[in-house]
Each structure stands twice: as C-alpha cells, then as structure tokens.
Enzyme design. Sequence first.
Site, PDB file in Angstrom:
ATOM      1  N   THR A  23       0.828  -1.202   0.000  1.00 22.96           N
ATOM      2  CA  THR A  23       0.000   0.000   0.000  1.00 22.96           C
ATOM      3  C   THR A  23       0.859   1.248   0.000  1.00 22.96           C
ATOM      4  O   THR A  23       0.535   2.248  -0.660  1.00 22.96           O
ATOM      5  CB  THR A  23      -0.935  -0.002   1.230  1.00 22.96           C
ATOM      6  OG1 THR A  23      -1.824  -1.121   1.130  1.00 22.96           O
ATOM      7  CG2 THR A  23      -1.757   1.267   1.304  1.00 22.96           C
ATOM      8  N   GLU A  43      -3.361  -3.335  -6.934  1.00 24.17           N
ATOM      9  CA  GLU A  43      -3.641  -4.450  -6.025  1.00 24.17           C
ATOM     10  C   GLU A  43      -2.595  -4.374  -4.936  1.00 24.17           C
ATOM     11  O   GLU A  43      -1.445  -4.764  -5.123  1.00 24.17           O
ATOM     12  CB  GLU A  43      -3.589  -5.776  -6.787  1.00 24.17           C
ATOM     13  CG  GLU A  43      -4.131  -6.950  -5.994  1.00 24.17           C
ATOM     14  CD  GLU A  43      -3.040  -7.734  -5.279  1.00 24.17           C
ATOM     15  OE1 GLU A  43      -2.896  -7.528  -4.047  1.00 24.17           O
ATOM     16  OE2 GLU A  43      -2.358  -8.526  -5.931  1.00 24.17           O
ATOM     17  N   CYS A  77      -0.803 -12.180  -0.796  1.00 28.34           N
ATOM     18  CA  CYS A  77      -1.557 -11.002  -0.354  1.00 28.34           C
ATOM     19  C   CYS A  77      -2.960 -11.344   0.117  1.00 28.34           C
ATOM     20  O   CYS A  77      -3.602 -10.527   0.778  1.00 28.34           O
ATOM     21  CB  CYS A  77      -1.611  -9.973  -1.473  1.00 28.34           C
ATOM     22  SG  CYS A  77      -2.238 -10.637  -3.026  1.00 28.34           S
ATOM     23  N   SER A 235      -8.760 -17.135  -5.457  1.00 27.84           N
ATOM     24  CA  SER A 235      -8.132 -16.723  -6.709  1.00 27.84           C
ATOM     25  C   SER A 235      -8.502 -17.662  -7.853  1.00 27.84           C
ATOM     26  O   SER A 235      -8.468 -18.884  -7.706  1.00 27.84           O
ATOM     27  CB  SER A 235      -6.607 -16.700  -6.557  1.00 27.84           C
ATOM     28  OG  SER A 235      -6.233 -15.875  -5.479  1.00 27.84           O
TER      29      SER A 235
END
Length: 271
Positions: A23, A43, A77, A235
């Site tokens: 981030t 992302e 993540c 995912s």
Amino acid sequence: MPEIAKEMCENPIIKKISFTGSTRIAKLLAGYAAGTLKKMTIEAGGNAPFIVFDDADIDQAVEGAIASKFRNSGQTCVCANRLLIQSSVYADFAAKLAARVSSFVVGDGFDEKTTHGPLIHAKAIDKVDAHVQDAISKGAKVLVGGERLKDVGPAFYAPTVLSEVDPSSQSFSEETFGPLATLTKFETEDEAVRIANQTEVGLAGYFYSRDIGRVWRVAEKLEVGMVGANIGAVSAAYAPFGGVKESGYGREGGHSIDEFMITKFVSFGGL
C-alpha cells in the site's frame, strides 16, 4: 528503479499503470500518476479476516485455514491474517488446527518430505518474529512453533499458531506475510464483522458457516473485494481479483481487459 517508476507514471506516452505490491508504494505511484490523471489498477496489501462461526463444519474450516494461511508459508496477499473463532467452537478448532500445523515439515524444497519452505529474506523473518513476540507480550499463548529455525537455515520460521491473541496486537493492524496464525475469540456475528472490518485495507476475507442466511449477510457486510464463503482460496483466472479501501482499485482477472480500455461514445447525425 524509483526513477523508472516515476518516469512511467509521469510520462504522458504511458496511458495505463498496473501495480501489485504494498500500500505504501501504491500511494507513492498514485501520486506520481496524478499529474497526468493516468488510469491505474492497484492491487495492494491485505489483512484478511478468517471467521469460523459456531455452525461451521470445523474440520472443513481447519482445512480452509491451512489453505488460506499457510500456502507459500503465508506469503500471499490474500492469506488469512486474523483468525476469528466463535467462543463455543474455539477450543475444538484451535486443537485441530494446531495438530495439523504441527505435522508440517519445514526445509529444502527439493526434499519430497518438505511441506513448507523459507521466507523471502531476513526482514520477513524479523517481522514474523516481531509479531509473535508482540502477541505473546499481550497475553497470547503459543500452541505450535513460535521460533526461528536457525538449524534449517537463516530464512526459515516455524509454522506458528497462537491462541488468545488480543486485537491490539501488531498482527491485527499489519499484514504478517508469513507462517503465523493468530486465534481470537468472538461471541456474536456482529462482533466478528466489526473486528474483521477494523482495518484500513480490504482485499480478501473468509468465513465458515452452514447457515445460508448468515452466508449472505456476512458476505455483504465484509469490507473486502473478494469473499471466500466455506472455502480457503478465492483466486481464479476467470474471476475479478482486487480489493477496496487501501487495498487499491480496479480488477485483474475476469473482465479486467476493460481496465486497459477506454469507453468512447460516438453519436452520428446528418448522414
């Protein structure tokens, strides 16, 4: 490298930036790109909650936690970062998870017996250990692991399960990115959702329940871009991948080609 990133974000020739990373760096790049109002897909970091309700299939939830928390030694993540367990099933879940994790074999990836490998570098090891020690200092108990595996190598940490983890612990506010599962009790559905959403990021979230009404309620209330209901992996190449809040914006996978296109309206008249 910072100069290259800055050039790509600020140069008007470049029309689109897609970034996967922390981030902190995402915010930096977004700042660079703001000068040209460049379109971005970001992302960024996650802090995924993993909730187990009292009506869950506990064995299934344990397997889901293993898949979500410990794949790639916790270095994805979308890994579960905070395991929230309803008090009435807490002891059962904790015992079964600890038993499964204690069976892991950490070592050389070329050894067929190995189930889990190293972390990416020394700083990653330091961060996991710092989170473990911080949680212990606030009352957490070690069920499995909790130590560096120096005899295996400098980048190995024992897969760890901590119980009675206080929400004020560092592992609640920071993404561990390592093989650490922290267990925290909750009493009600509302409390679980409140704790789950107490974070500035929102990439993925998981929960286990056999109540279809609860499944829809909690899925809607979780402030994340992706939800795994009774499954520990979210995912898939055909599904949109991305988050909300400070986990970024835009989506990869699924219909993400739209992220790299511009919608143009043409109105014809007078032909």
